[in-house]
Design an enzyme around this catalytic site. Structure first.
Site, short mmCIF file in Angstrom:
data_model
loop_
_atom_site.label_atom_id
_atom_site.label_comp_id
_atom_site.label_asym_id
_atom_site.label_seq_id
_atom_site.Cartn_x
_atom_site.Cartn_y
_atom_site.Cartn_z
N LYS A 50 0.85 -1.20 0.00
CA LYS A 50 0.00 0.00 0.00
C LYS A 50 0.88 1.25 0.00
CE LYS A 50 -3.54 -2.49 -0.11
NZ LYS A 50 -4.78 -2.93 0.47
C1 LIG Z 1 -5.85 -3.83 0.77
C2 LIG Z 1 -7.27 -3.46 0.83
C3 LIG Z 1 -8.08 -3.81 1.92
C4 LIG Z 1 -7.67 -4.78 2.99
O1 LIG Z 1 -6.53 -4.49 3.66
P1 LIG Z 1 -5.72 -5.68 4.43
O2 LIG Z 1 -4.75 -4.93 5.27
O3 LIG Z 1 -5.08 -6.51 3.39
O4 LIG Z 1 -6.72 -6.43 5.24
C5 LIG Z 1 -9.37 -3.32 1.96
N1 LIG Z 1 -9.87 -2.56 0.97
C6 LIG Z 1 -9.12 -2.23 -0.10
C7 LIG Z 1 -9.73 -1.36 -1.15
C8 LIG Z 1 -7.81 -2.67 -0.21
O5 LIG Z 1 -7.10 -2.34 -1.30
#
Ligand SMILES: *Cc1c(COP(=O)(O)O)cnc(C)c1O
Length: 369
Positions: free
Chosen positions: A187
């Site tokens: 991210k």
């Molecule tokens: C990555 C992501 C999540 C979930 O995050 P995690 O930390 O992997 O549980 C939720 N919503 C979106 C849009 C994402 O890209």
């Protein structure tokens, strides 16, 4: 698709020292690093409360838990996104109502949101997909009219900003009653494991959220409600503290790569580059093209042969996933269904060199000529 190793090497000595410091102090959970990160993120976002938790999916679930919804209450979210939103709605025995997205911005179509509201609708989760904000001005207006709670899924857009028509500028994730994010390594603000957070300006909700993440405890060993165990650990927090100071630079580097891609593909009639919304900045979690000649899969194959990774985010609509299947009228999901066939995301990260960008764009253009 990402290059986390090169990014790490640039901050290695700082991060290594910070991690060693956590090891030496042995405050692994809820230590001072978590508190410091929390308050630094509050300052960065200009939001009153950040509640760290274990990951972005938990953040969504905990945010929904804080709303005290009843079984069967309806929560509206987008059909074209990662499954976490619809997953937590199902886990909590709420009803997911999926709506189409806007073709140009990939985010929730506010007209479709309006049309999907019933007397059972209690909340809406717009997802700021690929790095820019949903149309929050419209969504907040609709939500206010219908008394809906707005939870922004900001896992892909941290650092982006939305400008309202009165000139007010707000950071993504701070406009709804709650916002959530993920610190998954890839991210825009990623740690070296799992992490997440919930944001809110509401004191009462913040108190409730802090209890829910900690087994529903407001006083030690007194459990006032059913909670979960969802924590950010100190090692992740110390990494995030360092990376938060670089987030704007990181997002700028992504934007520079996106500018390069845009320029290279401009004028190719079968490639639509991502549209930049007028009211939101774009932090390019993904750089996603729409391929108009029907040869998207062949392009992906062609790129793979040249060792250029390219991914299809997302290949299946949530309403057609086995786990979440629901009867639907395809005519209501024209944009989603078109995007599933057209989208392809190119490598996007903070370490892309011009030479790499040239190699990638040359390969795409060779196939698309
Ligand atoms: C990555 C992501 C999540 C979930 O995050 P995690 O930390 O992997 O549980 C939720 N919503 C979106 C849009 C994402 O890209």
């Amino acid at each position: 698709m990402v290059d986390l190793q090169s990014q790490y090497y640039k901050i290695k000595s700082d991060v290594d020292n910070a991690i060693l410091n956590v090891l030496n102090t042995a405050a692994f959970i809820n230590g001072p690093e978590v508190k410091s990160f929390q308050s630094e993120l509050e300052t960065y976002l200009d939001v009153k409360h950040v509640i760290p938790c274990a990951n972005g999916t938990d953040a969504l679930q905990i945010a929904l838990m804080a709303l005290n919804l009843q079984e069967g209450d309806e929560v509206i979210t987008a059909d074209f996104t990662f499954a976490a939103t619809v997953e937590v709605i199902h886990l909590l025995k709420l009803k997911a109502v999926l709506v189409d997205v806007d073709y140009d911005t990939f985010t929730m179509d506010s007209e479709k949101l309006k049309a999907a509201i019933t007397s059972k609708t209690k909340a809406v989760i717009p997802v700021h997909l690929f790095g820019q904000c949903s149309n929050m001005e419209e969504i907040l207006k609709i939500a206010k009219e219908h008394h809906l709670a707005v939870i922004e899924d900001n896992a892909q857009a941290i650092g982006s900003e939305f400008t309202f028509s009165d000139g007010t500028v707000k950071k993504s994730g701070t406009m709804g009653i709650m916002g959530t994010t993920s610190f998954f390594p890839s991210k825009n603000l990623g740690c070296y494991g799992d992490g997440g957070a919930i944001f809110t300006n509401d004191d009462e909700l913040a108190h409730k959220l802090r209890g829910i993440v900690n087994h529903g405890m407001y006083e030690r060993y007194y459990h006032d409600e059913v909670g979960v165990n969802s924590r950010l650990d100190s090692i992740q927090a110390t990494v995030l503290r360092k990376k938060l100071t670089l987030l704007d630079n990181y997002n700028e580097a992504r934007k520079k790569a996106a500018d390069y891609y845009d320029e290279a593909f401009a004028g190719n009639e079968n490639i639509l580059t991502p549209k930049r919304a007028e009211n939101s900045t774009h932090v390019f979690h993904q750089y996603t093209l729409r391929i108009l000649n029907g040869k998207r899969n062949e392009l992906q194959q062609f790129l793979a042969e040249r060792e250029v990774p390219a991914m299809i985010y997302y290949p299946v609509a949530l309403r057609k996933q086995k786990a979440y299947f629901q009867e639907s009228n395809d005519a209501d999901f024209v944009n989603t269904d078109q995007l599933l066939e057209q989208v392809i995301s190119l490598p996007m990260h903070t370490e892309l060199e011009e030479e790499q960008l040239k190699y990638i764009t040359d390969a795409v253009l060779e196939f698309m000529k």
